[in-house]
Design a protein around this motif. Sequence first.
Motif, PDB file in Angstrom:
ATOM      1  N   ILE A 117       0.663  -1.274   0.308  1.00  0.00           N
ATOM      2  CA  ILE A 117       0.232  -0.402   0.105  1.00  0.00           C
ATOM      3  C   ILE A 117       1.033   0.655  -0.577  1.00  0.00           C
ATOM      4  O   ILE A 117       1.983   1.226   1.036  1.00  0.00           O
ATOM      5  N   SER A 118       0.709   1.993  -1.082  1.00  0.00           N
ATOM      6  CA  SER A 118       1.561   3.176  -0.906  1.00  0.00           C
ATOM      7  C   SER A 118       1.080   3.935   0.184  1.00  0.00           C
ATOM      8  O   SER A 118       2.519   5.271   0.488  1.00  0.00           O
ATOM      9  N   GLY A 153      -6.254  -2.762  -1.726  1.00  0.00           N
ATOM     10  CA  GLY A 153      -4.859  -1.739  -1.317  1.00  0.00           C
ATOM     11  C   GLY A 153      -5.754  -0.283  -1.716  1.00  0.00           C
ATOM     12  O   GLY A 153      -5.640   0.423  -0.938  1.00  0.00           O
ATOM     13  N   THR A 154      -6.987  -0.476  -2.449  1.00  0.00           N
ATOM     14  CA  THR A 154      -6.966   0.744  -3.193  1.00  0.00           C
ATOM     15  C   THR A 154      -7.877   0.824  -2.000  1.00  0.00           C
ATOM     16  O   THR A 154      -8.406   1.838  -1.520  1.00  0.00           O
ATOM     17  N   ILE A 155      -9.125   0.018  -1.279  1.00  0.00           N
ATOM     18  CA  ILE A 155      -9.559  -0.317  -0.433  1.00  0.00           C
ATOM     19  C   ILE A 155      -9.286   0.599   0.718  1.00  0.00           C
ATOM     20  O   ILE A 155      -9.499   1.472   1.579  1.00  0.00           O
ATOM     21  N   SER A 156      -8.340   0.492   1.325  1.00  0.00           N
ATOM     22  CA  SER A 156      -7.450   1.208   2.297  1.00  0.00           C
ATOM     23  C   SER A 156      -7.200   2.000   2.039  1.00  0.00           C
ATOM     24  O   SER A 156      -7.028   2.863   2.968  1.00  0.00           O
ATOM     25  N   SER A 157      -6.209   2.283   1.203  1.00  0.00           N
ATOM     26  CA  SER A 157      -5.548   3.538   0.646  1.00  0.00           C
ATOM     27  C   SER A 157      -7.057   5.202   0.402  1.00  0.00           C
ATOM     28  O   SER A 157      -6.817   6.534   1.048  1.00  0.00           O
ATOM     29  N   GLN A 158      -7.994   4.347   0.263  1.00  0.00           N
ATOM     30  CA  GLN A 158      -9.048   5.539   0.526  1.00  0.00           C
ATOM     31  C   GLN A 158     -10.478   5.375   1.230  1.00  0.00           C
ATOM     32  O   GLN A 158     -11.115   6.277   1.487  1.00  0.00           O
ATOM     33  N   THR A 165       7.255  -3.970   7.118  1.00  0.00           N
ATOM     34  CA  THR A 165       6.741  -4.026   7.582  1.00  0.00           C
ATOM     35  C   THR A 165       5.251  -5.461   7.628  1.00  0.00           C
ATOM     36  O   THR A 165       5.101  -5.673   5.950  1.00  0.00           O
ATOM     37  N   HIS A 166       4.083  -5.191   8.056  1.00  0.00           N
ATOM     38  CA  HIS A 166       3.076  -6.686   7.240  1.00  0.00           C
ATOM     39  C   HIS A 166       2.373  -5.714   7.196  1.00  0.00           C
ATOM     40  O   HIS A 166       2.148  -4.403   8.488  1.00  0.00           O
ATOM     41  N   PHE A 167       1.151  -5.616   6.226  1.00  0.00           N
ATOM     42  CA  PHE A 167      -0.598  -5.011   6.400  1.00  0.00           C
ATOM     43  C   PHE A 167      -1.497  -6.102   7.019  1.00  0.00           C
ATOM     44  O   PHE A 167      -1.391  -7.254   5.829  1.00  0.00           O
ATOM     45  N   CYS A 168      -1.917  -5.798   8.317  1.00  0.00           N
ATOM     46  CA  CYS A 168      -2.881  -6.910   8.652  1.00  0.00           C
ATOM     47  C   CYS A 168      -4.241  -6.292   8.795  1.00  0.00           C
ATOM     48  O   CYS A 168      -4.538  -5.812   9.213  1.00  0.00           O
ATOM     49  N   TYR A 169      -5.091  -7.332   8.014  1.00  0.00           N
ATOM     50  CA  TYR A 169      -6.807  -6.950   8.151  1.00  0.00           C
ATOM     51  C   TYR A 169      -7.517  -8.035   8.927  1.00  0.00           C
ATOM     52  O   TYR A 169      -7.248  -8.721   8.753  1.00  0.00           O
ATOM     53  N   PRO A 170      -8.029  -7.354   9.779  1.00  0.00           N
ATOM     54  CA  PRO A 170      -8.513  -7.600  10.900  1.00  0.00           C
ATOM     55  C   PRO A 170      -9.692  -9.406  10.409  1.00  0.00           C
ATOM     56  O   PRO A 170     -10.175  -8.489   9.464  1.00  0.00           O
ATOM     57  N   ALA A 171     -10.010  -9.926  11.265  1.00  0.00           N
ATOM     58  CA  ALA A 171     -11.108 -10.998  10.575  1.00  0.00           C
ATOM     59  C   ALA A 171     -12.346  -9.833   9.918  1.00  0.00           C
ATOM     60  O   ALA A 171     -13.027 -10.237   8.767  1.00  0.00           O
TER      61      ALA A 171
END
Length: 315
Positions: A17-18, A66-71, A108-114
């Motif tokens: 994710i940028s 990634g876009t969901i996270s950035s937006q 660096t890890h990008f962790c999406y909670p359940a």
Amino acid sequence: MPNKINILAPKTGSKEISLSQPKLDLGIEKDTDVGGIGMGVLSDGTPYLNQRGLAALCGVQNAHIGTISSQWSEAEQKPRIKSIKSILEKIGLTPASAHIEVVHAGTTHFCYPAEVCLAILEYYSFDAGTNCQPQARDNYRILAGSKLREMIYSQVGYDPSGKHGKRFDKWHERIGLNYQSAPKGFFHVFNEAHTIIYELIMAGAEIGEKTVVDISIGQHWSKHWDEKGFDKIYGARAKYPHRYPESHPQSKSNPQESWCYPLASLGEYRQWIQNIYLEGGKFSAYLKGKVHSGHLPPSVAQLAIATLVPAQIGN
């Protein structure tokens, strides 16, 4: 049973994710990769999937997650962000970010909670319009509710309640009662079934009086033995006294006579267990029966099949 979760991509060690996201003072307590599914538990007990795993679960490109996270925190919310947040709000959650950024072992890890994973999975199952994914819907049916959380906890060996600390107890009780019960020169199915039983336990199955997979194996192997006339090839099989722990209702009829087989036939048995029982569909049928009766969660059956039944070329 949908067999979609098996193709989840492995976790990655590089950033995906940028846009800079908020960091919390959390670490990764435990993590693992199961069949290409990157998952773990944070130090506060939060179960998560990595970004690529969530993308594959939803049947979409990694960039979409990634876009969901950035937006997520934009002033003008995109329709899909509104939809996903609405799903989370219905269960009382308003996360500041779609993922949690954690530095672990220098990466660096990008962790999406359940819960976020399930909300995104639900969106791509039912609310994405022409972008709805059949794969997402199949996986949502398997992992809805608490099933994803439970699966992650089970796979990484994390026990938030202490309940799973004794998950091997009933199996060990049976081993203690039966490990030397077959006469010299013979083997019995229970001891030979240990790998399958272990993998079921690791997948989250409660092995006990309601899930006794060696009974299924023994019945099918006994039928195969008779059909092939193996008595004439390897010698006569025999009976031995098999005992169940007091925690099992079967113990009321202890000791129970069970077949044991000449050691000369052990190679034949091991080929049969792999080629016929596991890969021939009998194991899958047994697990599906347990799912139908409510004795086994679908996610556990799915993981056990993925672990023990090799993927067939062309599937």
